[in-house]
Design a protein around this motif. Structure first.
Motif, mmCIF file in Angstrom:
data_model
loop_
_atom_site.group_PDB
_atom_site.id
_atom_site.type_symbol
_atom_site.label_atom_id
_atom_site.label_comp_id
_atom_site.label_asym_id
_atom_site.label_seq_id
_atom_site.Cartn_x
_atom_site.Cartn_y
_atom_site.Cartn_z
ATOM 1 N N ARG A 3 0.834 -1.200 0.000
ATOM 2 C CA ARG A 3 0.000 0.000 0.000
ATOM 3 C C ARG A 3 0.868 1.249 0.000
ATOM 4 O O ARG A 3 1.794 1.383 0.793
ATOM 5 N N PHE A 4 0.535 2.158 -0.890
ATOM 6 C CA PHE A 4 1.122 3.493 -0.896
ATOM 7 C C PHE A 4 0.194 4.399 -1.690
ATOM 8 O O PHE A 4 -0.886 3.984 -2.107
ATOM 9 N N THR A 5 0.583 5.636 -1.868
ATOM 10 C CA THR A 5 -0.258 6.616 -2.544
ATOM 11 C C THR A 5 0.343 6.951 -3.898
ATOM 12 O O THR A 5 1.538 7.233 -3.995
ATOM 13 N N VAL A 6 -0.481 6.902 -4.925
ATOM 14 C CA VAL A 6 -0.055 7.253 -6.278
ATOM 15 C C VAL A 6 -0.953 8.379 -6.772
ATOM 16 O O VAL A 6 -2.175 8.236 -6.811
ATOM 17 N N ASN A 7 -0.338 9.494 -7.092
ATOM 18 C CA ASN A 7 -1.068 10.659 -7.604
ATOM 19 C C ASN A 7 -2.233 11.033 -6.679
ATOM 20 O O ASN A 7 -3.352 11.258 -7.113
ATOM 21 N N GLU A 60 12.836 0.516 -8.616
ATOM 22 C CA GLU A 60 12.182 0.506 -7.307
ATOM 23 C C GLU A 60 11.163 -0.617 -7.244
ATOM 24 O O GLU A 60 10.328 -0.732 -8.128
ATOM 25 N N THR A 61 11.213 -1.431 -6.208
ATOM 26 C CA THR A 61 10.185 -2.458 -6.044
ATOM 27 C C THR A 61 9.019 -1.869 -5.272
ATOM 28 O O THR A 61 9.201 -0.970 -4.435
ATOM 29 N N ILE A 62 7.842 -2.378 -5.541
ATOM 30 C CA ILE A 62 6.674 -1.840 -4.843
ATOM 31 C C ILE A 62 6.749 -2.145 -3.353
ATOM 32 O O ILE A 62 6.286 -1.356 -2.535
ATOM 33 N N GLY A 63 7.348 -3.262 -2.984
ATOM 34 C CA GLY A 63 7.485 -3.599 -1.564
ATOM 35 C C GLY A 63 8.317 -2.588 -0.800
ATOM 36 O O GLY A 63 8.068 -2.338 0.377
ATOM 37 N N ALA A 64 9.291 -1.997 -1.445
ATOM 38 C CA ALA A 64 10.159 -1.000 -0.801
ATOM 39 C C ALA A 64 9.479 0.356 -0.674
ATOM 40 O O ALA A 64 9.999 1.251 -0.004
ATOM 41 N N LEU A 65 8.325 0.520 -1.303
ATOM 42 C CA LEU A 65 7.658 1.825 -1.323
ATOM 43 C C LEU A 65 6.462 1.905 -0.381
ATOM 44 O O LEU A 65 5.729 2.899 -0.406
ATOM 45 N N GLU A 66 6.267 0.898 0.423
ATOM 46 C CA GLU A 66 5.153 0.876 1.377
ATOM 47 C C GLU A 66 5.074 2.209 2.129
ATOM 48 O O GLU A 66 6.054 2.698 2.675
ATOM 49 N N GLY A 67 3.892 2.841 2.089
ATOM 50 C CA GLY A 67 3.649 4.068 2.830
ATOM 51 C C GLY A 67 4.158 5.351 2.183
ATOM 52 O O GLY A 67 4.037 6.420 2.773
ATOM 53 N N THR A 68 4.705 5.273 0.989
ATOM 54 C CA THR A 68 5.248 6.471 0.342
ATOM 55 C C THR A 68 4.197 7.168 -0.511
ATOM 56 O O THR A 68 3.094 6.669 -0.701
ATOM 57 N N PHE A 69 4.573 8.322 -1.037
ATOM 58 C CA PHE A 69 3.744 9.092 -1.965
ATOM 59 C C PHE A 69 4.485 9.161 -3.295
ATOM 60 O O PHE A 69 5.587 9.683 -3.366
ATOM 61 N N VAL A 70 3.852 8.617 -4.320
ATOM 62 C CA VAL A 70 4.442 8.574 -5.662
ATOM 63 C C VAL A 70 3.646 9.505 -6.562
ATOM 64 O O VAL A 70 2.416 9.481 -6.564
ATOM 65 N N THR A 71 4.365 10.317 -7.326
ATOM 66 C CA THR A 71 3.711 11.168 -8.327
ATOM 67 C C THR A 71 4.284 10.806 -9.682
ATOM 68 O O THR A 71 5.501 10.795 -9.877
ATOM 69 N N THR A 72 3.391 10.515 -10.619
ATOM 70 C CA THR A 72 3.781 10.224 -11.991
ATOM 71 C C THR A 72 3.460 11.443 -12.849
ATOM 72 O O THR A 72 2.864 12.417 -12.377
ATOM 73 N N ILE A 73 3.797 11.370 -14.114
ATOM 74 C CA ILE A 73 3.500 12.473 -15.034
ATOM 75 C C ILE A 73 2.002 12.772 -15.059
ATOM 76 O O ILE A 73 1.600 13.928 -15.138
#
Length: 167
Positions: A3-7, A60-73
């Motif tokens: 789980r993390f946040t995308v856009n 970046e693996t999705i497992g390493a991104l748990e709890g982060t905020f990702v912004t794509t184009i």
């Protein structure tokens, strides 16, 4: 489940935690603006913003991104109103466009952290490979975007197309 946040939207990926972020974004979230270029982290086509820093989604693996905020184009601006996008559109620098999402993401991270970058700052912050060779013009575009972001000056219109010669 990861789980993390995308856009600005919470996501939960039911994928192997070793899955590269690039494929989770493209295949599971249908966010295809993040491009697959080399798969080795060398070209920058897959650049995204993770918690305010530039990351290469193929590395970046999705497992390493748990709890982060990702912004794509797609999440940077829905209407292309980000200063980097405006500057690219105004100057007509884009050629094939394949590297541009990664370039825009790298430049947006740069401008968030440095509102008045020098030419060397720009060169150091843009790791992207562009086969079309827009590098010399890209420096000016990012400089224009920085001025626009600071509110120093509006963008100048790109060159007018030449009128056809009379027959």
């Amino acid at each position: 489940m990861t789980r993390f946040t995308v856009n600005n939207q919470p996501v939960e990926y039911k994928m192997d935690p070793r899955t590269p972020l690039l494929w989770a974004l493209r295949d599971a979230s249908n966010l295809t603006g993040t491009k697959y270029g080399c798969g080795t982290g060398d070209c920058g086509a897959c650049a995204v913003d993770v918690d305010g820093g530039l990351r290469l989604a193929c590395q970046e693996t999705i497992g390493a991104l748990e709890g982060t905020f990702v912004t794509t184009i797609e999440g940077l601006s829905k209407d292309r109103s980000h200063p980097v996008q405006q500057a690219l559109l105004a100057t007509n620098v884009v050629q094939c466009g394949y590297c541009i999402p990664g370039v825009v993401m790298a430049a947006s991270v740069l401008l968030r952290n440095n509102r008045n970058p020098s030419e060397e700052d720009i060169k150091g912050a843009i790791p992207n490979i562009c086969r079309c060779g827009i590098y010399p013009r890209l420096i000016g575009v990012i400089t224009d975007a920085a001025r626009l972001a600071r509110g120093d000056a509006p963008l100048a219109a790109g060159p007018e197309p030449e009128a056809p010669a009379p027959e």
